[in-house]
Design a protein around this motif. Structure first.
Motif, PDB file in Angstrom:
ATOM      1  N   ALA A 110      38.842  15.069 -62.469  1.00  0.00           N
ATOM      2  CA  ALA A 110      40.067  15.640 -63.032  1.00  0.00           C
ATOM      3  C   ALA A 110      39.801  16.836 -63.943  1.00  0.00           C
ATOM      4  O   ALA A 110      40.548  17.815 -63.916  1.00  0.00           O
ATOM      5  N   PHE A 111      38.713  16.778 -64.737  1.00  0.00           N
ATOM      6  CA  PHE A 111      38.529  17.793 -65.780  1.00  0.00           C
ATOM      7  C   PHE A 111      37.331  18.719 -65.550  1.00  0.00           C
ATOM      8  O   PHE A 111      37.275  19.800 -66.125  1.00  0.00           O
ATOM      9  N   LEU A 112      36.373  18.295 -64.737  1.00  0.00           N
ATOM     10  CA  LEU A 112      35.193  19.130 -64.516  1.00  0.00           C
ATOM     11  C   LEU A 112      35.151  19.724 -63.118  1.00  0.00           C
ATOM     12  O   LEU A 112      34.232  20.469 -62.786  1.00  0.00           O
ATOM     13  N   GLY A 113      36.131  19.368 -62.299  1.00  0.00           N
ATOM     14  CA  GLY A 113      36.178  19.919 -60.953  1.00  0.00           C
ATOM     15  C   GLY A 113      35.136  19.355 -60.013  1.00  0.00           C
ATOM     16  O   GLY A 113      34.869  19.931 -58.957  1.00  0.00           O
ATOM     17  N   GLU A 114      34.535  18.214 -60.383  1.00  0.00           N
ATOM     18  CA  GLU A 114      33.541  17.611 -59.493  1.00  0.00           C
ATOM     19  C   GLU A 114      34.231  17.008 -58.269  1.00  0.00           C
ATOM     20  O   GLU A 114      35.402  16.617 -58.316  1.00  0.00           O
ATOM     21  N   VAL A 115      33.481  16.930 -57.176  1.00  0.00           N
ATOM     22  CA  VAL A 115      34.013  16.401 -55.923  1.00  0.00           C
ATOM     23  C   VAL A 115      33.225  15.163 -55.541  1.00  0.00           C
ATOM     24  O   VAL A 115      31.988  15.176 -55.545  1.00  0.00           O
ATOM     25  N   LEU A 116      33.935  14.078 -55.240  1.00  0.00           N
ATOM     26  CA  LEU A 116      33.286  12.840 -54.833  1.00  0.00           C
ATOM     27  C   LEU A 116      33.176  12.791 -53.319  1.00  0.00           C
ATOM     28  O   LEU A 116      34.121  13.121 -52.599  1.00  0.00           O
ATOM     29  N   ASP A 117      31.999  12.367 -52.846  1.00  0.00           N
ATOM     30  CA  ASP A 117      31.826  12.245 -51.402  1.00  0.00           C
ATOM     31  C   ASP A 117      32.268  10.848 -50.950  1.00  0.00           C
ATOM     32  O   ASP A 117      32.562   9.981 -51.774  1.00  0.00           O
ATOM     33  N   PRO A 118      32.328  10.602 -49.644  1.00  0.00           N
ATOM     34  CA  PRO A 118      32.818   9.299 -49.158  1.00  0.00           C
ATOM     35  C   PRO A 118      32.043   8.104 -49.695  1.00  0.00           C
ATOM     36  O   PRO A 118      32.634   7.051 -49.967  1.00  0.00           O
ATOM     37  N   VAL A 119      30.730   8.260 -49.856  1.00  0.00           N
ATOM     38  CA  VAL A 119      29.932   7.141 -50.374  1.00  0.00           C
ATOM     39  C   VAL A 119      30.382   6.775 -51.786  1.00  0.00           C
ATOM     40  O   VAL A 119      30.494   5.589 -52.143  1.00  0.00           O
ATOM     41  N   GLN A 120      30.666   7.769 -52.617  1.00  0.00           N
ATOM     42  CA  GLN A 120      31.114   7.501 -53.983  1.00  0.00           C
ATOM     43  C   GLN A 120      32.489   6.839 -54.011  1.00  0.00           C
ATOM     44  O   GLN A 120      32.744   5.970 -54.846  1.00  0.00           O
ATOM     45  N   TRP A 121      33.375   7.236 -53.109  1.00  0.00           N
ATOM     46  CA  TRP A 121      34.687   6.583 -53.053  1.00  0.00           C
ATOM     47  C   TRP A 121      34.551   5.126 -52.625  1.00  0.00           C
ATOM     48  O   TRP A 121      35.255   4.243 -53.134  1.00  0.00           O
ATOM     49  N   VAL A 122      33.639   4.859 -51.694  1.00  0.00           N
ATOM     50  CA  VAL A 122      33.374   3.465 -51.289  1.00  0.00           C
ATOM     51  C   VAL A 122      32.818   2.675 -52.479  1.00  0.00           C
ATOM     52  O   VAL A 122      33.187   1.517 -52.704  1.00  0.00           O
ATOM     53  N   ALA A 123      31.929   3.314 -53.257  1.00  0.00           N
ATOM     54  CA  ALA A 123      31.361   2.657 -54.428  1.00  0.00           C
ATOM     55  C   ALA A 123      32.459   2.319 -55.447  1.00  0.00           C
ATOM     56  O   ALA A 123      32.467   1.229 -56.029  1.00  0.00           O
ATOM     57  N   ILE A 124      33.388   3.240 -55.666  1.00  0.00           N
ATOM     58  CA  ILE A 124      34.506   2.990 -56.582  1.00  0.00           C
ATOM     59  C   ILE A 124      35.338   1.813 -56.088  1.00  0.00           C
ATOM     60  O   ILE A 124      35.744   0.933 -56.861  1.00  0.00           O
ATOM     61  N   LEU A 125      35.585   1.780 -54.779  1.00  0.00           N
ATOM     62  CA  LEU A 125      36.358   0.681 -54.198  1.00  0.00           C
ATOM     63  C   LEU A 125      35.648  -0.657 -54.407  1.00  0.00           C
ATOM     64  O   LEU A 125      36.287  -1.669 -54.731  1.00  0.00           O
ATOM     65  N   LEU A 126      34.318  -0.662 -54.246  1.00  0.00           N
ATOM     66  CA  LEU A 126      33.538  -1.888 -54.455  1.00  0.00           C
ATOM     67  C   LEU A 126      33.670  -2.376 -55.897  1.00  0.00           C
ATOM     68  O   LEU A 126      33.863  -3.572 -56.144  1.00  0.00           O
ATOM     69  N   VAL A 127      33.542  -1.453 -56.839  1.00  0.00           N
ATOM     70  CA  VAL A 127      33.637  -1.826 -58.258  1.00  0.00           C
ATOM     71  C   VAL A 127      35.017  -2.411 -58.564  1.00  0.00           C
ATOM     72  O   VAL A 127      35.134  -3.457 -59.215  1.00  0.00           O
ATOM     73  N   VAL A 128      36.056  -1.743 -58.102  1.00  0.00           N
ATOM     74  CA  VAL A 128      37.423  -2.191 -58.380  1.00  0.00           C
ATOM     75  C   VAL A 128      37.690  -3.556 -57.748  1.00  0.00           C
ATOM     76  O   VAL A 128      38.233  -4.468 -58.396  1.00  0.00           O
ATOM     77  N   MET A 129      37.282  -3.726 -56.491  1.00  0.00           N
ATOM     78  CA  MET A 129      37.492  -5.014 -55.819  1.00  0.00           C
ATOM     79  C   MET A 129      36.705  -6.121 -56.504  1.00  0.00           C
ATOM     80  O   MET A 129      37.208  -7.232 -56.699  1.00  0.00           O
ATOM     81  N   GLY A 130      35.450  -5.817 -56.871  1.00  0.00           N
ATOM     82  CA  GLY A 130      34.640  -6.818 -57.559  1.00  0.00           C
ATOM     83  C   GLY A 130      35.251  -7.220 -58.890  1.00  0.00           C
ATOM     84  O   GLY A 130      35.271  -8.406 -59.255  1.00  0.00           O
ATOM     85  N   ALA A 131      35.772  -6.234 -59.646  1.00  0.00           N
ATOM     86  CA  ALA A 131      36.392  -6.523 -60.943  1.00  0.00           C
ATOM     87  C   ALA A 131      37.645  -7.385 -60.773  1.00  0.00           C
ATOM     88  O   ALA A 131      37.896  -8.302 -61.564  1.00  0.00           O
ATOM     89  N   ILE A 132      38.428  -7.084 -59.744  1.00  0.00           N
ATOM     90  CA  ILE A 132      39.640  -7.881 -59.489  1.00  0.00           C
ATOM     91  C   ILE A 132      39.265  -9.318 -59.144  1.00  0.00           C
ATOM     92  O   ILE A 132      39.831 -10.279 -59.682  1.00  0.00           O
TER      93      ILE A 132
END
Length: 299
Positions: A110-132
């Protein structure tokens, strides 16, 4: 070498988390008296570092303020953490707080203009699902699963840590590591010091009258955290920061193993469920979080 140092830091942080839960449940009459102890602890950390490295008179005031703000954010997150620990098992609580790399990644986009690749989005999904999953408990009488009561506090912990590490990234670009550490600890000290009411001081003095307990607090809540922080900084100086962060994300596994062992009938120092089905469920959820957080650290 750096890998062993990073794992040692994660393991020591895990021991500290388990001790936090134990003393909050069984020794401290309130969370705020524990905050007063933490404020004193961080005051000692600041004194040790500044005595060893000197006061950075030539450092930019803006960068020092950023480091201080990092400590304020992390301190606010930890304040929520200890409220959450009063309501939740330490293995679940520690795992839920590990969502902070997700906040860091999203802030960077949002603030640094970095771009996440598909692997990072999958990693975010894993963290969120695991936390839930790890935050859900089975409903009584075969009812629907329910959210943990500590879930809001623990998610707020992740937000505080995410903001803290996001600002820390800026401070580390222009200041020495130990200077950043000292001013970050000042922020933590101020945040916990806000709770230093007369009643909290009286409660702290009362519980520390027990000399054996005072020794436990000095060693487990004073010396161990300092060594864990020092080892993490040493690991960063020895190896690639992304790999160090990935290995340190294994802390929830150490907490899970330690709290499960100490909840065994032989020890009974913790009060977590050790039913095989519960252990398997938590192990799977925590593994998802650790793999996701580690992947974000690697990428």
């Amino acid at each position: 070498m750096w890998a062993l140092v990073a794992l040692a830091s994660a393991a020591i942080f895990a021991v500290t988390s388990i001790v936090d839960k134990h003393v909050l449940d069984r020794r401290f009459p309130s969370v705020v008296s524990f905050y007063v102890w933490l404020a004193l602890q961080h005051l000692v950390f600041v004194g040790i570092v500044l005595a060893a490295t000197g006061i950075p008179w030539d450092a930019s005031a803006e960068n020092l303020l950023i480091a201080f703000s990092s400590g304020l954010c992390i301190g606010a997150g930890f304040a929520f953490l200890f409220f959450g620990l009063k309501l939740e098992e330490v293995s679940r609580a520690n795992a839920i707080t590990e969502v902070y790399p997700v906040y860091v990644a999203l802030l960077a986009v949002a603030f640094l203009g970095e771009v996440l690749d598909p692997v990072q989005w999958v990693a975010i999904l894993l963290v969120v699902m695991g936390a839930i999953l790890v935050s859900l408990r089975g409903g009584s009488g075969g009812g629907l699963p329910r959210w943990s009561r500590g879930m809001p506090f623990l998610l707020a912990t992740g937000i505080g840590q995410g903001l803290g590490y996001f600002t820390l990234k800026h401070a580390l670009g222009d200041l020495p590591i130990w200077t950043v550490f000292a001013f970050q600890q000042m922020g933590l000290m101020l945040m916990f010091g806000l709770y230093a009411r007369p009643r909290a001081w009286r409660e702290l003095v009362f519980v520390l009258r027990d000399k054996r307990f005072l020794l436990v607090m000095v060693s487990a809540e004073g010396v161990l955290p300092f060594f864990a922080i020092a080892l993490s900084i040493w690991a960063v100086s020895l190896g690639p920061v992304s790999l160090v962060v990935a290995l340190m994300a294994t802390r929830p596994l150490f907490v899970f193993a330690g709290s499960s062992i100490l909840s065994n009938r032989r020890w009974r120092l913790m009060e977590e469920s050790v039913a095989p089905a519960t252990l398997a469920y938590k192990a799977a959820s925590i593994t998802m979080i650790v793999v996701g957080a580690s992947t974000l650290g690697l990428y």
